[in-house]
Design an enzyme around this catalytic site. Structure first.
Site, PDB file in Angstrom:
ATOM      1  N   THR A   1       0.851  -1.206   0.000  1.00 18.61           N
ATOM      2  CA  THR A   1       0.000   0.000   0.000  1.00 18.61           C
ATOM      3  C   THR A   1       0.878   1.245   0.000  1.00 18.61           C
ATOM      4  OG1 THR A   1      -1.635  -1.180   1.329  1.00 18.61           O
ATOM      5  CG2 THR A   1      -1.834   1.209   1.260  1.00 18.61           C
ATOM      6  N   ARG A  29     -11.680  -9.586  -1.918  1.00 16.05           N
ATOM      7  CA  ARG A  29     -11.376  -9.025  -0.594  1.00 16.05           C
ATOM      8  C   ARG A  29     -11.089  -7.540  -0.744  1.00 16.05           C
ATOM      9  NH1 ARG A  29      -6.590  -6.263   1.556  1.00 16.05           N
ATOM     10  NH2 ARG A  29      -6.649  -6.439   3.818  1.00 16.05           N
ATOM     11  N   THR A  52      -1.604   2.097   6.301  1.00 16.61           N
ATOM     12  CA  THR A  52      -1.053   0.912   5.638  1.00 16.61           C
ATOM     13  C   THR A  52      -0.836  -0.171   6.681  1.00 16.61           C
ATOM     14  OG1 THR A  52       0.833  -0.016   4.421  1.00 16.61           O
ATOM     15  CG2 THR A  52       1.312   1.849   5.868  1.00 16.61           C
ATOM     16  N   GLY A  53      -1.176  -1.422   6.317  1.00 21.43           N
ATOM     17  CA  GLY A  53      -0.971  -2.516   7.274  1.00 21.43           C
ATOM     18  C   GLY A  53      -2.097  -3.511   7.197  1.00 21.43           C
TER      19      GLY A  53
END
Lengths: 134, 172
Positions: A1, A29, A52-53
């Site tokens: 990302t 997803r 992000t993550g």
């Protein structure tokens, strides 16, 4: 990302985030990136944010919007509000980081992972970092 | 406060010694290029919205980041992109999800915000909208990189209990 947040010379904020998702995810997803308030958020009255993550946890927390509410409604300084939402992310077992700017130009780039690709440009200068200890 | 721009290129198990000096240098150079693109907009008095789009475009085009070209693969070996943009001045927003062939997902998200009555378009509808306004459409293989293919194979081998996959593999 990948993501970016900016404060311009007119005092406006903006945020943008783009991603390929997670390796081996199910087709269909959708993570936090396109979910406003979870992966991306911007409001001139509070903050611009890009995350992000582990997207599923960011969505359950609506992390970006929660950060904006702590700044606006609880009157928390951005660094303090950022530390709180990062603790809440970890408490749910989530990992990751985010970048955020407030309308006065206060900047944070916190993460609870060993590293985060990140950078800042201000006053004609630029700096980038990769590892957590930079 | 002077105009300010922040970027990120992903967070995860990014630790010293885990990648080669060449790869680390390439990453720093790509991050700096993304910063420079957005900074140029702000330094010219441009809007924050154009600055964040300019920075994200650089990272979408780089195979080093999990976005656009070089994105992570799904369990079926395909690529699906998500992107969103938000303008703080009027809290306008645009997003796309599960797109496969739009070259720049962030430009598509901006177009949803500025040229459609919607906030979020997904999958085939997002692709049809992008095509209808002339955004660049590319074949799916354009986004693939050998590194992501190998990462998927490591993650799937790990799921079968055959070997370990790194955090980096999982998160792209």
């Amino acid at each position: 990302t990948v993501g970016a947040v900016a404060l311009d010379s007119a005092g406006h904020l903006a945020a943008a985030t783009s991603t390929g998702g997670r390796a081996n995810q199910w087709p269909g997803r959708v993570g936090d990136t396109p979910v406003l308030g979870a992966g991306t958020y911007a409001d001139d009255r509070t903050i611009a944010y890009s995350g992000t993550g582990h997207g599923e946890t960011f969505m359950r927390l609506v992390l970006g919007h929660r950060l904006a509410c702590l700044v606006e409604l609880a009157g928390m300084p951005l660094p303090q509000a950022s530390a709180q939402v990062l603790d809440e992310l970890a408490a749910l077992g989530g990992t990751g980081g985010f970048i955020a700017l407030d309308a006065r130009g206060e900047a944070v780039m916190p993460h609870n992972t060993p590293g985060m690709y990140r950078g800042i440009a201000r006053g004609g200068r630029r700096a980038v970092a990769i590892f957590g200890d930079e | 406060m002077p105009p300010t721009l922040l970027i990120h290129g992903g967070a995860g198990a990014i630790e010293r010694g885990k990648s080669t000096p060449e790869h680390e240098a390439a990453l720093r150079s790509a991050l700096d290029e993304a910063l420079a693109a957005g900074q140029a907009v702000l330094d010219a008095g441009g809007p924050a919205l154009d600055a964040v789009i300019a920075s994200v475009r650089v990272m979408e085009e780089s195979p080093l980041f999990n976005a656009g070209r070089g994105a992570a693969l799904t369990c079926e070996g395909t690529i699906e992109h998500d992107a969103s943009v938000m303008d703080g001045a009027e809290r306008r927003a645009g997003a796309v999800s599960a797109t496969k062939r739009i070259r720049s997902p962030i430009l598509a998200a901006r177009a949803v915000m500025e040229r459609s009555p919607h906030v979020h378009l997904t999958a085939d509808g997002a692709e049809a909208f992008a095509r209808s306004i002339g955004l660049e459409i590319v074949p799916e293989w354009w986004f693939f990189t050998p590194e992501r293919q190998a990462a998927l194979e490591r993650v799937q081998a790990a799921e079968r209990g055959e070997s370990g996959a790194s955090e980096r593999d999982r998160h792209g």
